[in-house]
Design a protein around this motif. Structure first.
Motif, PDB file in Angstrom:
ATOM      1  N   ILE A 136      -6.890  -7.286   6.307  1.00  0.00           N
ATOM      2  CA  ILE A 136      -5.491  -7.517   5.930  1.00  0.00           C
ATOM      3  C   ILE A 136      -5.348  -8.825   5.172  1.00  0.00           C
ATOM      4  O   ILE A 136      -4.606  -8.917   4.182  1.00  0.00           O
ATOM      5  CB  ILE A 136      -4.600  -7.496   7.193  1.00  0.00           C
TER       6      ILE A 136
ATOM      7  N   ASP B 118      -4.478  -4.617   3.584  1.00  0.00           N
ATOM      8  CA  ASP B 118      -4.407  -3.530   4.557  1.00  0.00           C
ATOM      9  C   ASP B 118      -5.770  -3.334   5.209  1.00  0.00           C
ATOM     10  O   ASP B 118      -6.777  -3.901   4.778  1.00  0.00           O
ATOM     11  CB  ASP B 118      -3.906  -2.220   3.932  1.00  0.00           C
TER      12      ASP B 118
ATOM     13  N   GLU C 185       1.784  -2.565  10.596  1.00  0.00           N
ATOM     14  CA  GLU C 185       2.373  -2.035   9.361  1.00  0.00           C
ATOM     15  C   GLU C 185       1.381  -2.064   8.209  1.00  0.00           C
ATOM     16  O   GLU C 185       1.590  -1.411   7.176  1.00  0.00           O
ATOM     17  CB  GLU C 185       3.624  -2.839   8.986  1.00  0.00           C
ATOM     18  N   LYS C 186       0.277  -2.800   8.396  1.00  0.00           N
ATOM     19  CA  LYS C 186      -0.747  -2.918   7.363  1.00  0.00           C
ATOM     20  C   LYS C 186      -2.012  -2.127   7.722  1.00  0.00           C
ATOM     21  O   LYS C 186      -3.033  -2.241   7.057  1.00  0.00           O
ATOM     22  CB  LYS C 186      -1.128  -4.388   7.155  1.00  0.00           C
TER      23      LYS C 186
ATOM     24  N   LEU D  91      -3.964   1.474   8.173  1.00  0.00           N
ATOM     25  CA  LEU D  91      -3.966   2.880   7.767  1.00  0.00           C
ATOM     26  C   LEU D  91      -4.980   3.618   8.633  1.00  0.00           C
ATOM     27  O   LEU D  91      -6.159   3.259   8.668  1.00  0.00           O
ATOM     28  CB  LEU D  91      -4.337   3.014   6.289  1.00  0.00           C
TER      29      LEU D  91
ATOM     30  N   ASN E 188       1.691   5.656   7.853  1.00  0.00           N
ATOM     31  CA  ASN E 188       0.377   5.013   7.824  1.00  0.00           C
ATOM     32  C   ASN E 188      -0.679   5.833   8.552  1.00  0.00           C
ATOM     33  O   ASN E 188      -1.835   5.422   8.633  1.00  0.00           O
ATOM     34  CB  ASN E 188       0.437   3.634   8.480  1.00  0.00           C
TER      35      ASN E 188
ATOM     36  N   ARG F 131      -8.190  -0.206   6.672  1.00  0.00           N
ATOM     37  CA  ARG F 131      -8.393   1.238   6.627  1.00  0.00           C
ATOM     38  C   ARG F 131      -9.484   1.609   7.620  1.00  0.00           C
ATOM     39  O   ARG F 131     -10.644   1.245   7.434  1.00  0.00           O
ATOM     40  CB  ARG F 131      -8.774   1.659   5.208  1.00  0.00           C
TER      41      ARG F 131
END
Length: 241
Positions: free
Chosen positions: A27, A32, A62-63, A65, A100, A34
């Protein structure tokens, strides 16, 4: 890298620290994180741990995925669904936007589900996906994700997602393929229990045979491979770290 812990609880805490530190790093660097998740009892314990305030509040969800490395071809609410397990253990307890979360869909067939998930990945990744972290388990037959011995998916070089049928029976599966998994920045196996000790030794040290287990073909192209084992799973290793 092989790390051995006294018991599943200690391993779980180490996995939670690894997950959290890699999330914070990704992040900070790119904006983000992943991650491709795994099913199974050990990952479930990790997800339950991550849902606790000590870990949950350190991550900007929120960041994050969320993806899955594999899934059984069952409806999302089925007791066998990896997505269902993950939601109950983690996702329902953290402030992560629904947008997300990218579960493997349930479609008219496992192959259709695989193609739909591949389409989703193509929309999100312009090139071959590079996950920050892929979590994997290990079966007693040497399978990982839903890459089973003898299955044609083991030879796949172009598809990102494929259907697979376990030799032991049960629902068909949908799985990421080697080209995607091995592109990850970090891959982490979570393995516990004495029933895994034999296959762990065969994968780690070899047994002089030509047998090649699916898990042995997990080899990051540019990333790091980490094995987190409890003492029971590492019991047959000649010199566990």
């Amino acid at each position: 890298m092989i790390n051995v812990y006294a018991d599943p609880r200690e391993l779980c805490l180490a996995a939670a620290e690894l997950f959290t530190s890699q999330a914070l790093t990704a992040i900070s660097k790119r904006g983000d994180f992943r991650v491709a998740l795994s099913g199974g009892s050990t990952p479930r314990q990790l997800y339950e741990e991550l849902a606790k305030p000590f870990w949950r509040d350190r991550i900007n969800w929120e960041k994050v995925l969320i993806f899955w490395g594999d899934e059984r071809h069952v409806p999302a609410g089925d007791a066998l669904s990896n997505q269902n397990m993950t939601r109950k253990a983690l996702l329902d307890h953290i402030p992560i936007p629904a947008g997300n979360i990218f579960p493997i869909p349930f479609a008219e067939s496992a192959d259709a589900a695989a193609r739909q998930y591949e389409t989703t990945l193509h929309k999100l990744f312009p090139d071959l996906p590079v996950f920050d972290l892929v979590l994997l388990g290990l079966g007693e037959d040497g399978h990982t994700a839903s890459l089973f011995p003898g299955n044609k998916v083991l030879k796949e070089q172009t598809r990102w997602v494929c259907s697979a049928r376990p030799l032991s029976g049960g629902p068909e599966r949908v799985t990421l393929t080697y080209p995607v998994i091995n592109q990850a920045a970090s891959i982490c196996f979570l393995v516990t229990g004495s029933n895994k000790a034999g296959i762990v030794r065969q994968i780690m040290e070899g047994n002089g045979s030509a047998v090649s287990y699916p898990a042995q073909k997990i080899s990051p192209v540019n990333g790091q491979l980490t094995w987190l084992l409890d003492q029971a799973a590492a019991a047959c290793l000649e010199s566990p770290k």
